[in-house]
Motif scaffolding. Structure first.
Motif, short mmCIF file in Angstrom:
data_model
loop_
_atom_site.label_atom_id
_atom_site.label_comp_id
_atom_site.label_asym_id
_atom_site.label_seq_id
_atom_site.Cartn_x
_atom_site.Cartn_y
_atom_site.Cartn_z
N LYS A 70 -52.78 34.32 28.34
CA LYS A 70 -53.22 33.28 29.28
C LYS A 70 -53.84 32.10 28.54
O LYS A 70 -53.52 30.94 28.81
CB LYS A 70 -54.23 33.87 30.27
N GLU A 71 -54.71 32.40 27.57
CA GLU A 71 -55.35 31.34 26.80
C GLU A 71 -54.32 30.50 26.06
O GLU A 71 -54.39 29.26 26.06
CB GLU A 71 -56.35 31.94 25.81
N MET A 72 -53.32 31.17 25.44
CA MET A 72 -52.31 30.43 24.68
C MET A 72 -51.51 29.52 25.60
O MET A 72 -51.23 28.37 25.25
CB MET A 72 -51.39 31.39 23.93
N HIS A 115 -44.34 31.27 24.33
CA HIS A 115 -45.33 30.29 24.80
C HIS A 115 -44.96 28.85 24.46
O HIS A 115 -45.73 27.94 24.75
CB HIS A 115 -46.71 30.63 24.22
N ALA A 116 -43.79 28.64 23.84
CA ALA A 116 -43.36 27.31 23.40
C ALA A 116 -44.48 26.65 22.58
O ALA A 116 -44.86 25.50 22.81
CB ALA A 116 -42.95 26.45 24.59
N ILE A 117 -45.00 27.38 21.61
CA ILE A 117 -46.12 26.92 20.80
C ILE A 117 -45.65 25.82 19.86
O ILE A 117 -44.77 26.05 19.02
CB ILE A 117 -46.74 28.09 20.01
N PRO A 118 -46.25 24.63 19.96
CA PRO A 118 -45.83 23.50 19.12
C PRO A 118 -46.58 23.41 17.79
O PRO A 118 -46.47 22.41 17.09
CB PRO A 118 -46.15 22.30 20.01
N PHE A 119 -47.34 24.42 17.45
CA PHE A 119 -48.11 24.39 16.21
C PHE A 119 -47.89 25.68 15.43
O PHE A 119 -47.11 26.55 15.84
CB PHE A 119 -49.61 24.14 16.47
#
Length: 173
Positions: A70-72, A115-119
């Motif tokens: 959830k946080e991510m 999460h489609a994390i961009p970093f």
């Protein structure tokens, strides 16, 4: 009381399979932060010193933790607000999707995609923030290191608004 705290530290270290931390070795807000290195999703070594001119946000969690997921999601949704500033976010996983499972490169790739994390996404096996948080270690937790390499913020399960407010504060905004 010190005996019980010390005993809990030893038991936690043994259960996590890592080295036994020295009692009182937890890095506190205001302390200088030593260099830490992790393995990214391509099995490359990534070290905190690579981003020394940036504020660094270390987000510790695991794939099996509902609050971590959830946080991510919330962090990723707000990341565009800060992406062009001198800040580096790093998602650090201590375990994979199953409790006790190591954060393999396959897990890290699926975590980034999920999460489609961009970093940056990296493994933090068996230390899961132990340098910043005394046992028992809870997740998710967040650490912010300032440009001067001092710890400026650490919290277990912080609100995402608080994380971004602390990043802006560390940036001098």
């Amino acid at each position: 009381m010190k005996f019980i705290t010390g005993l809990l530290t030893l038991i936690t270290a043994a259960l996590l399979g890592g080295p036994i931390p020295a009692y009182g070795a937890v890095i506190e807000v205001g302390d200088n932060v030593p260099e830490f290195c992790w393995t990214d999703l391509n099995d490359a070594k990534v070290c905190s010193a690579m981003f020394v001119n940036n504020v660094r946000v270390l987000i510790y969690g695991t794939g099996w933790c509902p609050d971590c997921n959830k946080e991510m999601q919330e962090i990723v949704q707000r990341f565009n607000q800060i992406k062009d500033k001198a800040v580096t976010f790093i998602s650090l996983s201590a375990q994979g999707d199953l409790q006790g499972a190591p954060p393999t490169s396959e897990f890290l790739k699926s975590w980034k995609e999920r999460h489609a994390i961009p970093f940056l996404v990296a493994a933090s096996p068996r230390d899961a923030g132990r340098h910043f948080f005394a046992p028992p270690i809870y997740i998710p937790n967040v650490v912010i290191i300032g440009r001067d390499n001092r710890l400026v913020f650490k919290a277990v399960s912080p609100k995402v608004e608080q994380i971004f407010a602390e990043v802006n504060k560390a940036l001098g905004e």
